[in-house]
Structures are given as C-alpha cells and as structure tokens.
Write an enzyme that holds these catalytic residues in place. Structure first.
Site, PDB file in Angstrom:
ATOM      1  N   GLU A 187      20.157   1.439  48.599  1.00 19.52           N
ATOM      2  CA  GLU A 187      19.660   2.598  47.203  1.00 19.52           C
ATOM      3  C   GLU A 187      19.458   1.228  46.209  1.00 19.52           C
ATOM      4  O   GLU A 187      19.431   1.530  44.622  1.00 19.52           O
ATOM      5  CB  GLU A 187      21.742   2.183  47.507  1.00 19.52           C
ATOM      6  CG  GLU A 187      22.221   3.079  48.128  1.00 19.52           C
ATOM      7  CD  GLU A 187      23.607   3.458  47.901  1.00 19.52           C
ATOM      8  OE1 GLU A 187      24.292   2.577  46.775  1.00 19.52           O
ATOM      9  OE2 GLU A 187      25.002   4.501  48.225  1.00 19.52           O
ATOM     10  N   LYS A 305      30.739  14.572  46.836  1.00 13.12           N
ATOM     11  CA  LYS A 305      28.998  13.902  47.456  1.00 13.12           C
ATOM     12  C   LYS A 305      28.955  15.425  47.419  1.00 13.12           C
ATOM     13  O   LYS A 305      29.664  16.335  48.393  1.00 13.12           O
ATOM     14  CB  LYS A 305      28.962  13.225  48.255  1.00 13.12           C
ATOM     15  CG  LYS A 305      29.049  11.753  48.186  1.00 13.12           C
ATOM     16  CD  LYS A 305      29.465  11.086  49.335  1.00 13.12           C
ATOM     17  CE  LYS A 305      28.540   9.691  48.940  1.00 13.12           C
ATOM     18  NZ  LYS A 305      29.248   9.102  50.582  1.00 13.12           N
TER      19      LYS A 305
HETATM   20  C1  2PG Z   1      28.855   6.078  49.986  1.00 13.72           C
HETATM   21  C2  2PG Z   1      27.303   5.857  49.904  1.00 13.72           C
HETATM   22  C3  2PG Z   1      26.592   6.581  48.809  1.00 13.72           C
HETATM   23  P1  2PG Z   1      26.230   7.111  52.192  1.00 13.72           P
HETATM   24  O1  2PG Z   1      29.063   5.180  50.765  1.00 13.72           O
HETATM   25  O2  2PG Z   1      29.626   5.860  48.946  1.00 13.72           O
HETATM   26  O3  2PG Z   1      25.873   5.091  47.577  1.00 13.72           O
HETATM   27  O4  2PG Z   1      27.011   5.631  50.995  1.00 13.72           O
HETATM   28  O5  2PG Z   1      25.204   7.499  51.322  1.00 13.72           O
HETATM   29  O6  2PG Z   1      25.057   6.383  52.945  1.00 13.72           O
HETATM   30  O7  2PG Z   1      27.026   7.791  52.676  1.00 13.72           O
HETATM   31 MG    MG Z   2      31.392   5.111  49.707  1.00 15.17          MG
END
Ligand code: 2PG
Ligand code: MG
Length: 380
Positions: A187, A305
């Site tokens: 990231e 998300k």
């Molecule tokens: C999280 C995410 C984003 P990932 O755990 O919050 O930072 O990670 O996209 O790998 O699930």
């Molecule tokens: Mg997370």
C-alpha cells in the site's frame, strides 16, 4: 440514459494481478483487490474473471437509467440473465466495476459529478477525513522481521482535505528515517523492523495527527491464540494488551482488534475503551454481519469496501443503517489498487466520516487528489 452495452477487459492492479475494468460509453471504472481478505467477503467473480468479462461483453442491457436507484434495473437484469438468486453472486468485483461505470456514464450525460449522482442531489455538508496508512506489517509487508499489526494509520486533524493531505505527506516523509524504513509495502506504507510499541512511540510525537491501527487480527490468529513475533496471547490477553496500548498511546481508532468470528471480543474492546472500534473482516461490508455487530454492540465504526460487497445499492443501505445506529463509517481502498479515483466520490456522496486510501504511490494519491478537488468544488 439508455444503457445498451458495456465493454469489459482485464487490467493489472498495483500488485500486478489481474482485475476487471468496465467501460460504458466513454466512462471507465475498475475494481481493486485485497490480500488480507475477510472470510465473509463476497467472491470477486462468478465463475472466473474471464466468465464475467465475456458475460458483460455479450449482454444486451437496453435499460433506461436516470438516477442512482435505477441500478435496481441493472441488478434485476443480471439476476435474470445469469440465472442468479442474488446479483452479488455475479461477483463483487465485476458487479461493482459495472455499476460504477454506469454511474460515471450517467454523471457525464447529466453533466454532473459522480458524487452528485451518488448523493441523489442531497446537499453535501462534510468531506471525509483521510486515514492514511504510513507504516505497514502483517500480510501487506514482505520483510521477515515486520510487525504483526497490518497498518499504522495517520488521521490528521487539519481543517480541510487539502491541509489533511499535506499533514499526512509531511509526516510520512519524516517517518522514513524515524522507523528506519526498509522500502515500501503493497500500500506504499513504510516497511520496518520496529516493534508495534516502538512505532506507536514514534507516532505519538506528532502534533495534529491522531493514531489509527489496523490490527487485522485474523491474519495472525493461529487456532486459539494471537501469535506475535515474541509472544502468543489468548483472546482475553489480546484484549488486555490492546487496551493498554490504546490508553498509553491515546489511540483513536483500532480496526479488527480480534479475529473475524469473535463478536464478543469486539464488544469487550468497545466496553473498555472510548475510541473507535472498527469492523472490517468482522463485518465484511455485509448487511447481516453489520446488523449482528450492532445487536452485539461489537463496533462503533465500520469499514466499507465497495468490492467486498459489489452492490452500490447495498452500500447505500449500509451507510443508512450506520447513520441510524451511530456507527461511524470509513470508505476504504484495497491493498491491490487501480488508478480509479471514484473512491473519493463514493466517500463524499455516501457521506462517509473517513476515507482510507493510503498516502503514497500514484494509486493512493489519485484518490486523495480527487478528494481535494471535490472539496474545492463544494466550497466554491
Ligand atoms: C484492510 C485492507 C485495506 P486488504 O485490511 O483494511 O487496507 O487490506 O485490501 O488487503 O484486505
Ligand atoms: Mg482492515
């Protein structure tokens, strides 16, 4: 707008993995992908990425789309023609990219901004505060001696998105030496060998910045215990350990403090502290999991998300449920990102309290820059 057809193709994300991009008229949208994925996330694709691409390229939609809620028609079309019980079975990445491209095309046709389409014309009265990942560990980092906590977030206290971006960038630059950085992770956050406490010690010296942590506890939960570099803790000890850190370093925000099945462990953290206890893997952007977390008083904030769910209509409902139940919202990127900047539009349009989209690298900056330009437009 008459939606006749959409074009889909595969593109590479910031990790070099394939994801989907959809084009409607001349508007393009794409989906990111996660590495620390929650067990309860909607799968990204139906049968495969290629199956979704072929489906979208062959579809004859012929739907009249005039506002955000007309995404209903798109979801009904998908259910019927792909013979699915629920549009999300189409795959969250495919559904999100398709719906997002449709809304972008609609915005262009109506000479509006995407966030205006999303907010259905309601007056916008806040710009989300960024929570930027500055130092990383866990599944996102590759150095052997990394911390177990996945993210150390800077939550700036500036007066505007522009100022907040600047505060984060300046702190991020200083941190490079302070944490003896060993390159950047997935990231764009600094990799380090410092321990959790050493990092928190450094972060607590910054003025104008509150500390957030994404513990992503499921990722180091070996049956029955949270295993760090030098110790394993049972659930009760994990909660006690976190509470001591929260108190000592005045932590403002902690995400996934315990593993994704442990609604009661989350409730313990809520009870014993007065900071933001954020569900991510716990709630997985699903309405039923959110309702359970509300019933059990497991969280007071939630990560949303888009590609953990897929349906923008459900995302809107999630924001409404959160608002009614006093749950703060954080719209979030994924660790594998694309150059799509629409995350900022969704954060503003849905009225999110925070936006989590990193600090560094072009994939993260493009979203923060979009936030700054939306703010400029709203204030003018
Ligand atoms: C999280 C995410 C984003 P990932 O755990 O919050 O930072 O990670 O996209 O790998 O699930
Ligand atoms: Mg997370």
């Amino acid at each position: 707008m008459l939606l006749k057809e959409a074009l889909a193709r595969k593109i590479k994300d910031s990790r070099g993995e394939y994801t989907i991009e959809v084009k409607v008229n001349n508007s393009i949208a794409s989906s990111p992908s996660g590495k620390s994925t929650g067990k309860y996330e909607t799968p990204c694709f139906h049968k495969s990425l290629q199956w979704n691409i072929d489906f979208i390229n062959k579809a004859k939609f012929n739907l009249e789309i005039n506002n955000f809620n007309d995404l209903n028609k798109v979801e009904s079309f998908i259910k019927k023609s792909a013979k699915l019980k629920d549009a999300k079975q189409f795959g969250a990445n495919a559904l999100f990219a398709l719906e997002s491209a449709i809304l972008k095309a609609l915005a262009k046709e109506q000479k509006k901004e995407l966030w205006q389409i999303v907010s259905l014309g309601k007056k916008i009265n806040k710009i989300p505060v960024p929570a930027g990942n500055a130092i990383g560990g866990g599944l996102h980092s590759s150095n052997k001696d990394k911390p177990s906590f996945q993210e150390f977030l800077l939550i700036p206290q500036g007066k505007s998105a522009k100022e907040n971006f600047k505060i984060m960038q300046e702190a991020y630059k200083k941190l490079k030496n302070q944490v003896k950085a060993k390159g950047k992770n997935d990231e764009g956050a600094w990799q380090t060998s410092l321990t959790e406490e050493e990092i928190l010690e450094v972060l607590s010296k910054f003025k104008n910045i509150r500390i957030g942590i994404d513990i992503a506890a499921s990722s180091f939960y070996k049956p029955e215990a949270y295993c760090y570099k030098n110790k394993c803790l049972n659930s009760q000890m994990q909660v006690m350990y976190l509470n001591s850190l929260i108190k000592k370093y005045n932590i403002f925000y902690s995400e996934d403090p315990v593993q994704e099945e442990d609604f009661s462990g989350f409730s313990e953290v809520v009870k014993s502290s007065n900071h933001l206890v954020v569900g991510d893997d716990l709630t997985a952007t699903h309405i039923d999991r959110l309702k359970k977390a509300i019933r059990k008083k497991s969280i007071n904030a939630m990560i949303v998300k888009p590609n953990q769910n897929g349906s923008l209509l459900e995302l809107k409902e999630i924001f409404n449920i959160c608002r009614k139940n006093n749950i703060r919202t954080i719209l979030s990127h994924r660790s594998g990102e694309t150059m799509d900047n629409a995350l900022a539009d969704y954060a503003v349009g849905f009225g999110a309290d925070f936006i989590k989209c990193g600090i560094s690298t072009k994939y993260r900056e493009v979203k923060l820059n979009r936030l700054v330009s939306i703010e400029k437009r709203i204030k003018s």
